[in-house]
Design an enzyme around this catalytic site. Structure first.
Site, PDB file in Angstrom:
ATOM      1  CB  VAL A  16      14.259 -43.832  45.459  1.00  0.00           C
ATOM      2  CG1 VAL A  16      15.707 -43.952  45.894  1.00  0.00           C
ATOM      3  CG2 VAL A  16      13.741 -42.576  44.845  1.00  0.00           C
ATOM      4  CB  CYS A 158      16.396 -35.019  45.076  1.00  0.00           C
ATOM      5  SG  CYS A 158      14.669 -34.521  45.224  1.00  0.00           S
ATOM      6  CB  SER A 187      11.661 -38.948  38.375  1.00  0.00           C
ATOM      7  OG  SER A 187      12.481 -37.978  38.237  1.00  0.00           O
ATOM      8  CG  HIS A 251      15.055 -32.007  41.007  1.00  0.00           C
ATOM      9  ND1 HIS A 251      13.808 -32.322  40.328  1.00  0.00           N
ATOM     10  CD2 HIS A 251      14.897 -32.436  42.103  1.00  0.00           C
ATOM     11  CE1 HIS A 251      13.292 -33.069  40.846  1.00  0.00           C
ATOM     12  NE2 HIS A 251      13.667 -33.167  42.240  1.00  0.00           N
TER      13      HIS A 251
END
Length: 361
Positions: A16, A158, A187, A251
């Protein structure tokens, strides 16, 4: 020309942190003044500190490559050079809270990607299109911390970005029950396939702490400020199941929802396509236009095809249809390290700067 805000990326060597470095390398408002990480990376040029673990297929931005990494624990040295910090460290939660509070008490605002302060009642946890009004709680937080300009704000988990905006556009229909299953990219664990080969051709049916975050955090976003703290909403009731899948980024969520008030399929889709928030109205640099897209094709959204919608900052929805147990079901998709992580935090910072919460020192 007025100077840009000078920023630090604390935790700059992680995935990140690397996203922050990439996004900020040519940002119109912000410039990187400090890259900070753990003591083992401190003292090295950034390119050397991330050698062999740069996560992307583009080169390290030249403006960052030669910067000497500083020790993130040296709060005084970091804060003396910047107007605010982005935080994306990999530490225990209590250590993260202590570090972020230390930066705030040094009169330096913190925009955090970490989860440590998401449950702190006077710390705003923001998706800028959905709850920009929660920034007002910062004044109460500063009183608690004893600061003039220092505070902490956080972005949410997220995975919830893939379905919470869709539900937020329908809040006046009063959702009562929500079931969501998220299919989360590697990720999100800070990994690539090269570094996690056991994920190839695999699904892991558990992500530690993820289901609890997915059920609690939307309620704080939909909450209200009362007596100097954010009081979470009491509904809808959310049940979440989160799994790790063999996808690099993005996602995807499948969502079922029931509502108190009825609406037609056409009305719901029209609301999604028209939905925008304060970032769009202010035309902030990272704001997507539009915020939400809806696909009529049954086979969309697809992770590989649609995760980069609006530079990875937009939300993609599809497959809205009736359900035998709930009123409606649909599919949502968001980019987890852009909208869901670094990009979402940059958008928060843009909003707070635009509203005067983050002054230049």
């Amino acid at each position: 020309m007025e100077r840009k805000w000078r920023v630090a990326v604390v935790g700059a060597t992680g995935m990140v942190g690397q996203r922050f470095v990439s996004l900020l390398s040519d940002h119109p408002w912000f410039e990187i003044a400090v890259l900070a990480a753990s003591a083992r990376s401190a003292g090295k040029p950034y390119a050397q500190a991330v050698a062999g673990r740069w996560a992307f297929d583009w080169p390290i931005p030249p403006s960052a490559a030669s910067l000497i990494v500083q020790d993130a624990s040296d709060v005084e040295a970091v804060t003396s050079q910047v107007d605010f910090v982005f935080c994306a460290v990999d530490m225990k939660k209590e250590e993260i809270r202590a570090l972020e509070d230390a930066y705030a008490k040094a009169e330096t605002p913190v925009v955090s990607n970490n989860s440590a302060h998401r449950g702190t009642p006077d710390v705003p946890m923001m998706i800028p299109e959905l709850n920009p009004d929660h920034a007002a709680v910062i004044e109460y937080q500063k009183k608690r911390l004893g600061t003039r300009t220092g505070f902490v704000t956080v972005k949410p988990n997220c995975s919830i970005q893939s379905y919470v905006p869709a539900l937020s556009a329908l809040m006046d229909l009063r959702p009562t029950r929500v079931v969501v299953s998220t299919y989360q990219a590697i990720s999100g664990a800070g990994k690539t396939f090269a570094r996690w080969p056991e994920m190839v051709d695999n699904v892991i049916p558990h992500i530690g702490g993820e289901e609890e975050k997915s059920e609690r955090e939307p309620l704080k976003i939909w909450g209200h400020i009362e007596n100097g703290v954010i009081v979470p909403a009491s509904s809808p009731v959310i049940s979440a199941h989160c799994v790790r899948v063999a996808v690099a980024d993005g996602h995807l969520a499948t969502c079922w929802a029931s509502f108190e008030k009825p609406a037609s399929r056409e009305e719901i889709i029209a609301r999604w396509r028209a939905f925008e928030g304060l970032p769009q109205k202010l035309n902030l640099p990272s704001a997507p236009h539009p915020f939400i897209q809806y696909f009529d094709e049954d086979s969309r959204p697809q992770t590989r095809l649609d995760r980069d919608f609006e530079r990875g900052m937009g939300i993609s929805l599809g497959r809205l249809r009736g359900d035998s147990l709930f009123d409606w079901r649909f599919v949502g998709l968001s980019h987890n390290t852009l909208r869901g992580a670094a990009g979402g935090a940059v958008l928060i910072a843009e909003l707070l700067c635009a509203q005067g919460y983050i002054p230049k020192k």
